[in-house]
Design a protein around this motif. Structure first.
Motif, short mmCIF file in Angstrom:
data_model
loop_
_atom_site.label_atom_id
_atom_site.label_comp_id
_atom_site.label_asym_id
_atom_site.label_seq_id
_atom_site.Cartn_x
_atom_site.Cartn_y
_atom_site.Cartn_z
N ASN A 108 -0.46 19.89 -1.32
CA ASN A 108 -1.50 19.51 -0.36
C ASN A 108 -2.36 18.34 -0.84
N PHE A 109 -1.94 17.67 -1.91
CA PHE A 109 -2.76 16.59 -2.46
C PHE A 109 -2.43 15.23 -1.82
N ALA A 110 -3.49 14.48 -1.50
CA ALA A 110 -3.36 13.09 -1.07
C ALA A 110 -4.02 12.24 -2.15
N THR A 111 -3.32 11.23 -2.62
CA THR A 111 -3.84 10.36 -3.69
C THR A 111 -3.59 8.91 -3.33
N TYR A 112 -4.62 8.08 -3.49
CA TYR A 112 -4.48 6.65 -3.23
C TYR A 112 -5.18 5.87 -4.33
N ARG A 142 4.81 12.85 -3.62
CA ARG A 142 5.71 11.73 -3.37
C ARG A 142 4.91 10.54 -2.85
N ASN A 143 5.41 9.34 -3.12
CA ASN A 143 4.76 8.13 -2.66
C ASN A 143 5.33 7.69 -1.32
N TYR A 144 4.44 7.30 -0.40
CA TYR A 144 4.84 6.83 0.93
C TYR A 144 4.16 5.50 1.21
N TYR A 145 4.88 4.60 1.85
CA TYR A 145 4.31 3.31 2.23
C TYR A 145 3.45 3.45 3.48
N VAL A 146 2.36 2.66 3.50
CA VAL A 146 1.41 2.70 4.60
C VAL A 146 1.26 1.29 5.17
N ARG A 163 0.83 -1.21 0.00
CA ARG A 163 0.00 0.00 0.00
C ARG A 163 0.86 1.26 0.00
N LYS A 164 0.52 2.17 -0.89
CA LYS A 164 1.22 3.46 -0.95
C LYS A 164 0.20 4.57 -1.07
N ILE A 165 0.54 5.72 -0.54
CA ILE A 165 -0.28 6.92 -0.71
C ILE A 165 0.61 8.02 -1.24
N ASN A 166 0.08 8.82 -2.14
CA ASN A 166 0.84 9.93 -2.70
C ASN A 166 0.49 11.19 -1.92
#
Length: 238
Positions: A184-188, A88-92, A81-84
């Motif tokens: 300020n964007f969150a993308t999944y 940037r992409n981050y692991y969750v 799972r990653k969220i942008n």
């Protein structure tokens, strides 16, 4: 003495860390406002992922009944799972928190290298009629009643009233939103290929698929943690 949690699965170091005996400090840390502004690289208008991690702020729904060991996920970021966030992409991890491994190694990948989705440059509603129904609801406070084939004024909706003066401007606004990846964007993107996107500062929210078909585009209130909490709930529905 063997440590275990209810329902089996062995000792979960991450869950034990979050559910500290000091209930007050734990609840206090969970209620820290989402970090937008004056936090990162001299940027006055940015999400700070490390602060989200440090303050134990959930960014995605927990995976219920998961047997994966979230302690090792915490250490090395070995999760699918990653969220942008902010480009940037981050692991969750399985509990919905940013893993510590994001900040021990360079697992953040610039979105320009990874965040290409099929049809991304041509986001559109499935048809003009479907686009107009969303425009009417979110701009004009009108809901189409399929049974009576008529329009009804609704109390909710109209979150984009005043922002878009015409149907064409609403369509262009949706396209611009989905093609934006500001600070300020969150993308999944879930396993089904559904894209969830939100501007955590302005409250603009949209859902599309990886073929570029827009399912909805509107705006919510952003006071406190409302934007991030709303984002999590929408992801959870799918």
């Amino acid at each position: 003495m063997e440590l275990s949690r209810p329902g089996g699965g062995g000792f979960d170091a991450m869950r034990e860390q979050r559910n500290t005996n000091n209930a007050y400090s734990f609840e206090q840390s969970r209620n820290v406002s989402v970090t937008v502004g004056d936090l990162k690289d001299g940027c006055d208008d940015c999400i700070d992922p490390y602060s989200l991690h440090e303050n134990l702020i959930q960014v995605l729904p927990a995976i219920e009944g998961s047997i994966a060991d979230s302690f090792f996920t915490f250490l090395d970021g070995s999760t699918s799972r990653k969220i942008n966030l902010g480009g940037r992409n981050y692991y969750v991890d399985n509990d919905g928190y940013l893993t510590h491994g994001n900040f021990l190694s360079r697992t953040e990948i610039p979105f320009l290298l990874t965040f290409f989705t099929p049809g991304a440059a041509q986001y559109r509603f499935a048809s003009t009629a479907k686009g107009f129904i969303h425009y009417a609801k979110h701009v004009k406070n009108l809901k189409y009643m399929w049974k009576t084939k008529s329009w009804k004024v609704i109390a909710s909706g109209g979150s984009l009233a005043g922002e878009f003066g015409s149907f064409s401007s609403y369509i262009k606004g949706a396209q611009k939103f989905f093609n934006s990846n500001g600070p300020n964007f969150a993308t999944y993107i879930n396993k089904q290929g559904t894209i969830f996107k939100m501007n955590l500062k302005t409250g603009h929210f949209g859902v599309a698929d990886t073929n570029g078909i827009v399912q909805t585009f509107y705006k919510i209130e952003t006071s406190g943690n409302k934007a991030l909490n709303y984002f999590i709930k929408q992801v959870q529905k799918y």
